[in-house]
Scaffold this motif. Structure first.
Motif, PDB file in Angstrom:
ATOM      1  N   SER A  55       0.846  -1.191   0.000  1.00 44.75           N
ATOM      2  CA  SER A  55       0.000   0.000   0.000  1.00 44.75           C
ATOM      3  C   SER A  55       0.884   1.244   0.000  1.00 44.75           C
ATOM      4  N   GLU A  56       0.256   2.423  -0.059  1.00 44.21           N
ATOM      5  CA  GLU A  56       1.013   3.663  -0.202  1.00 44.21           C
ATOM      6  C   GLU A  56       1.808   3.998   1.060  1.00 44.21           C
ATOM      7  N   LYS A  57       2.924   4.667   0.827  1.00 43.48           N
ATOM      8  CA  LYS A  57       3.789   5.153   1.901  1.00 43.48           C
ATOM      9  C   LYS A  57       3.955   6.658   1.741  1.00 43.48           C
ATOM     10  N   VAL A  85      10.850   7.699  -0.983  1.00 40.09           N
ATOM     11  CA  VAL A  85       9.754   6.953  -1.603  1.00 40.09           C
ATOM     12  C   VAL A  85       9.817   5.492  -1.171  1.00 40.09           C
ATOM     13  N   GLY A  86       8.850   4.704  -1.630  1.00 42.31           N
ATOM     14  CA  GLY A  86       8.811   3.288  -1.282  1.00 42.31           C
ATOM     15  C   GLY A  86       7.385   2.785  -1.234  1.00 42.31           C
ATOM     16  N   ALA A  87       7.132   1.820  -0.328  1.00 40.76           N
ATOM     17  CA  ALA A  87       5.810   1.230  -0.189  1.00 40.76           C
ATOM     18  C   ALA A  87       5.719   0.521   1.149  1.00 40.76           C
ATOM     19  N   LYS A  88       4.491   0.363   1.642  1.00 38.46           N
ATOM     20  CA  LYS A  88       4.256  -0.366   2.882  1.00 38.46           C
ATOM     21  C   LYS A  88       3.896  -1.806   2.539  1.00 38.46           C
ATOM     22  N   ILE A  89       4.732  -2.759   2.959  1.00 38.77           N
ATOM     23  CA  ILE A  89       4.547  -4.164   2.628  1.00 38.77           C
ATOM     24  C   ILE A  89       3.547  -4.797   3.595  1.00 38.77           C
ATOM     25  N   LYS A  90       2.450  -5.293   3.062  1.00 48.31           N
ATOM     26  CA  LYS A  90       1.409  -5.884   3.901  1.00 48.31           C
ATOM     27  C   LYS A  90       1.891  -7.165   4.581  1.00 48.31           C
ATOM     28  N   GLU A  91       2.679  -7.966   3.874  1.00 47.28           N
ATOM     29  CA  GLU A  91       3.124  -9.261   4.400  1.00 47.28           C
ATOM     30  C   GLU A  91       3.979  -9.110   5.647  1.00 47.28           C
ATOM     31  N   TYR A  92       4.861  -8.133   5.669  1.00 51.89           N
ATOM     32  CA  TYR A  92       5.791  -7.943   6.778  1.00 51.89           C
ATOM     33  C   TYR A  92       5.387  -6.805   7.701  1.00 51.89           C
ATOM     34  N   ASP A  93       4.316  -6.080   7.363  1.00 55.52           N
ATOM     35  CA  ASP A  93       3.880  -4.915   8.128  1.00 55.52           C
ATOM     36  C   ASP A  93       5.032  -3.939   8.355  1.00 55.52           C
ATOM     37  N   PRO A 133      12.842  -5.217   2.898  1.00 52.67           N
ATOM     38  CA  PRO A 133      12.469  -6.329   3.785  1.00 52.67           C
ATOM     39  C   PRO A 133      12.533  -7.695   3.117  1.00 52.67           C
ATOM     40  N   TYR A 134      12.498  -7.726   1.779  1.00 51.58           N
ATOM     41  CA  TYR A 134      12.577  -9.002   1.082  1.00 51.58           C
ATOM     42  C   TYR A 134      13.988  -9.587   1.099  1.00 51.58           C
ATOM     43  N   ASN A 135      14.966  -8.782   1.438  1.00 54.23           N
ATOM     44  CA  ASN A 135      16.332  -9.271   1.592  1.00 54.23           C
ATOM     45  C   ASN A 135      16.494  -9.761   3.030  1.00 54.23           C
ATOM     46  N   GLU A 136      16.509 -11.074   3.230  1.00 54.83           N
ATOM     47  CA  GLU A 136      16.530 -11.647   4.569  1.00 54.83           C
ATOM     48  C   GLU A 136      17.869 -11.463   5.273  1.00 54.83           C
ATOM     49  N   VAL A 137      18.914 -11.160   4.533  1.00 55.05           N
ATOM     50  CA  VAL A 137      20.239 -10.970   5.132  1.00 55.05           C
ATOM     51  C   VAL A 137      20.361  -9.574   5.724  1.00 55.05           C
ATOM     52  N   GLU A 138      19.924  -8.552   4.972  1.00 58.99           N
ATOM     53  CA  GLU A 138      20.002  -7.166   5.422  1.00 58.99           C
ATOM     54  C   GLU A 138      18.602  -6.563   5.344  1.00 58.99           C
ATOM     55  N   THR A 139      17.853  -6.659   6.435  1.00 59.74           N
ATOM     56  CA  THR A 139      16.466  -6.175   6.428  1.00 59.74           C
ATOM     57  C   THR A 139      16.348  -4.726   6.881  1.00 59.74           C
ATOM     58  N   GLY A 140      17.396  -4.180   7.505  1.00 66.10           N
ATOM     59  CA  GLY A 140      17.355  -2.806   7.990  1.00 66.10           C
ATOM     60  C   GLY A 140      17.826  -1.819   6.947  1.00 66.10           C
ATOM     61  N   MET A 141      18.034  -0.580   7.377  1.00 66.38           N
ATOM     62  CA  MET A 141      18.508   0.477   6.492  1.00 66.38           C
ATOM     63  C   MET A 141      19.970   0.262   6.159  1.00 66.38           C
ATOM     64  N   THR A 142      20.293   0.192   4.880  1.00 67.47           N
ATOM     65  CA  THR A 142      21.662  -0.078   4.448  1.00 67.47           C
ATOM     66  C   THR A 142      22.050   0.854   3.307  1.00 67.47           C
ATOM     67  N   LEU A 143      23.340   0.977   3.095  1.00 67.12           N
ATOM     68  CA  LEU A 143      23.877   1.735   1.973  1.00 67.12           C
ATOM     69  C   LEU A 143      23.801   0.865   0.726  1.00 67.12           C
TER      70      LEU A 143
END
Length: 204
Positions: A55-57, A85-93, A133-143
């Motif tokens: 959904s929208e962010k 920009v981006g999006a709110k992922i429903k699966e991972y909230d 969030p789809y990257n299971e190795v680095e789920t946080g904010m990264t460069l």
């Protein structure tokens, strides 16, 4: 730490652009354009990524630009900016977050009835900091987040209203043309789109 570094570099670059655009080279106000006017634009963003169950962010936009008016109707703008920009992922909230530096090569503006205007242009974006969030190795904010392409190309169109000779209110929609999905063995196409409502002030 990386996020603070990104913002520091971004605002340094924006400050450099502002100084060059305001004082220019030669006798004009523009950067590489002696007859151009310098301006700043700030607004709110509603963004989403097609191809995701999302959904929208909400986000923020700030931009600096040069503008040149050929006559009472036609003009051009070019510049650069920053968009969250981006999006709110429903699966991972949670959100896909893309802190993106934007380069607007050129946009064409048409003004009618002295107050109303329409415009059309293109934008190149570079995502330097983000969260995937789809990257299971680095789920946080990264460069340079893994799984997201670092460059994006979009077109935009919109309209505006001149509140004064210097201040105008604008609404524009950016349509992403690049598949930014860089996940391994990915088949889904992710395209970033966003709606911007902004105020722009031109120093004349």
């Amino acid at each position: 730490m990386k996020f603070k570094l990104h913002l520091t570099l971004l605002f340094f670059f924006l400050s450099f652009y502002s100084a060059q655009a305001q004082y220019g080279y030669g006798y004009g106000n523009g950067w590489w354009c002696y007859a151009c006017d310098f301006g700043i634009e700030v607004g709110g963003i509603a963004s989403n990524i097609n191809g995701m169950d999302a959904s929208e962010k909400a986000g923020l936009y700030i931009g600096l630009y040069n503008s040149y008016e050929f006559n009472d109707h036609w003009g051009i703008r070019y510049g650069m900016g920053y968009a969250n920009v981006g999006a709110k992922i429903k699966e991972y909230d949670t959100n896909v977050v893309l802190h993106t530096m934007l380069i607007e090569p050129i946009s064409v503006h048409y003004t009618f009835r002295d107050k109303f205007k329409t415009f059309l242009g293109t934008t190149i974006g570079s995502t330097m900091v983000g969260k995937n969030p789809y990257n299971e190795v680095e789920t946080g904010m990264t460069l340079f987040p893994k799984g997201i392409k670092h460059f994006d190309f979009s077109v935009f169109a919109g309209g505006g209203y001149k509140l004064t000779d210097n201040l105008d209110l604008n609404l524009r929609y950016n349509l992403g043309l690049t598949n930014i999905n860089d996940m391994e063995n990915a088949t889904d196409k992710w395209k970033s789109n966003w709606l911007l409502l902004s105020l722009a002030y031109t120093f004349r």
